[in-house]
Every structure is written in structure tokens, then in C-alpha cells.
Write a protein that holds these residues in place. Structure first.
Motif, mmCIF file in Angstrom:
data_model
loop_
_atom_site.group_PDB
_atom_site.id
_atom_site.type_symbol
_atom_site.label_atom_id
_atom_site.label_comp_id
_atom_site.label_asym_id
_atom_site.label_seq_id
_atom_site.Cartn_x
_atom_site.Cartn_y
_atom_site.Cartn_z
ATOM 1 N N GLU A 108 0.818 -1.220 0.000
ATOM 2 C CA GLU A 108 0.000 0.000 0.000
ATOM 3 C C GLU A 108 0.850 1.268 0.000
ATOM 4 O OE1 GLU A 108 -0.128 -1.582 4.310
ATOM 5 O OE2 GLU A 108 -0.331 -2.449 2.325
ATOM 6 N N HIS A 109 2.066 1.177 0.527
ATOM 7 C CA HIS A 109 2.960 2.329 0.491
ATOM 8 C C HIS A 109 3.469 2.578 -0.921
ATOM 9 C CE1 HIS A 109 3.741 1.427 4.962
ATOM 10 N NE2 HIS A 109 2.807 2.341 4.853
ATOM 11 N N VAL A 110 3.640 1.514 -1.672
ATOM 12 C CA VAL A 110 4.112 1.653 -3.054
ATOM 13 C C VAL A 110 3.091 2.456 -3.866
ATOM 14 C CG1 VAL A 110 4.811 0.437 -5.147
ATOM 15 C CG2 VAL A 110 5.414 -0.497 -2.905
ATOM 16 N N ALA A 111 1.820 2.106 -3.724
ATOM 17 C CA ALA A 111 0.760 2.832 -4.438
ATOM 18 C C ALA A 111 0.703 4.292 -3.993
ATOM 19 C CB ALA A 111 -0.579 2.147 -4.207
ATOM 20 N N ALA A 112 0.841 4.509 -2.699
ATOM 21 C CA ALA A 112 0.809 5.884 -2.181
ATOM 22 C C ALA A 112 1.997 6.693 -2.685
ATOM 23 C CB ALA A 112 0.782 5.859 -0.659
ATOM 24 N N LEU A 113 3.163 6.074 -2.746
ATOM 25 C CA LEU A 113 4.348 6.769 -3.256
ATOM 26 C C LEU A 113 4.180 7.150 -4.723
ATOM 27 C CD1 LEU A 113 7.017 4.617 -1.437
ATOM 28 C CD2 LEU A 113 6.779 7.105 -1.209
ATOM 29 N N ALA A 114 3.563 6.285 -5.496
ATOM 30 C CA ALA A 114 3.314 6.606 -6.909
ATOM 31 C C ALA A 114 2.451 7.860 -7.020
ATOM 32 C CB ALA A 114 2.644 5.426 -7.607
ATOM 33 N N LYS A 115 1.464 7.971 -6.145
ATOM 34 C CA LYS A 115 0.599 9.165 -6.159
ATOM 35 C C LYS A 115 1.367 10.398 -5.691
ATOM 36 C CE LYS A 115 -3.698 6.666 -5.622
ATOM 37 N NZ LYS A 115 -4.801 6.307 -4.753
ATOM 38 N N ILE A 116 2.137 10.248 -4.636
ATOM 39 C CA ILE A 116 2.907 11.381 -4.107
ATOM 40 C C ILE A 116 3.838 11.955 -5.167
ATOM 41 C CG2 ILE A 116 4.757 12.026 -2.495
ATOM 42 C CD1 ILE A 116 3.438 10.021 -0.491
ATOM 43 N N PHE A 117 4.511 11.063 -5.889
ATOM 44 C CA PHE A 117 5.498 11.510 -6.876
ATOM 45 C C PHE A 117 4.937 11.600 -8.290
ATOM 46 C CE2 PHE A 117 8.278 9.421 -3.599
ATOM 47 C CZ PHE A 117 8.733 10.616 -3.061
ATOM 48 N N ASN A 118 3.656 11.289 -8.434
ATOM 49 C CA ASN A 118 2.986 11.383 -9.728
ATOM 50 C C ASN A 118 3.725 10.569 -10.804
ATOM 51 O OD1 ASN A 118 0.895 12.207 -11.413
ATOM 52 N ND2 ASN A 118 2.042 13.983 -12.130
ATOM 53 N N VAL A 119 3.996 9.300 -10.456
ATOM 54 C CA VAL A 119 4.630 8.382 -11.397
ATOM 55 C C VAL A 119 3.732 7.167 -11.573
ATOM 56 C CG1 VAL A 119 6.986 9.129 -10.894
ATOM 57 C CG2 VAL A 119 6.006 7.228 -9.615
#
Length: 96
Positions: free
Chosen positions: A45-56
Motif C-alpha cells: 500500500e505504500h508503493v501505491a501511495a508513493l506513486a501518487k505522491i510523486f505522480n509516477v
């Protein structure tokens, strides 16, 4: 550590501090630091959140995250390269 290096790179490109990213993930800063250094694994779930944070693309980060897990599993195995080759062929065949 592939995943951690990419997260650090994205964070630095975004000019964010570890504590800022950690707060968005609801993690403590030392844990995020360990994830970036490859000492701890991020949760899915952190991986998905990081993708959103960094817009990747989430798929990019999931791929790197999974690669780290595979490498951790086989890193000390003499026949790791052959095993990975066989597993790769099996994955391709299972998609047909």
C-alpha cells in the motif's frame, strides 16, 4: 535496493524531505530512511501511495518493489540466474 534508490531519487527531484514523505505515508522518518537504503521493505500500500505522491506510474514502482523482493530471495543462490530464466519463461507461458 532498486526500489529504495528510485524513491530517494524521486523524493530529491521533488525537493521533499524524508519527514515530509514519511508524514504523507503515516510512517516515521527513520522507517522511510531504511526503505530508501534497502534495509526495510515498503508495504504494497505504500508503493501505491508513493506513486501518487510523486505522480509516477504505479506499475513502475510495483515492478521495482517486486524486483527487490525477488533479488532478496535468490541473492545467495548459486543457480539464481538459471532459476530466474526458467521462472520468466513460465510467466510468459502462463499469459498465453
Amino acid at each position: 535496493m532498486i526500489f529504495g534508490n528510485r524513491i530517494k531519487e524521486l523524493r530529491e527531484d521533488a525537493k521533499l524531505l524524508q519527514r515530509q514523505v514519511a508524514a504523507r505515508l503515516e510512517l516515521d522518518t527513520p522507517l522511510l530512511s531504511k526503505i530508501e537504503r534497502g534495509e526495510r521493505r515498503a508495504r504494497h500500500e505504500h508503493v501505491a501511495a508513493l506513486a501518487k505522491i510523486f505522480n509516477v506510474d504505479e506499475k513502475e514502482l510495483i515492478t521495482l518493489w517486486l524486483a527487490d523482493q525477488v533479488l532478496e530471495l535468490v541473492k545467495d543462490q548459486v543457480e539464481a540466474e538459471n532459476a530466474l530464466s526458467i521462472a520468466s519463461k513460465e510467466l510468459k507461458n502462463s499469459k498465453k
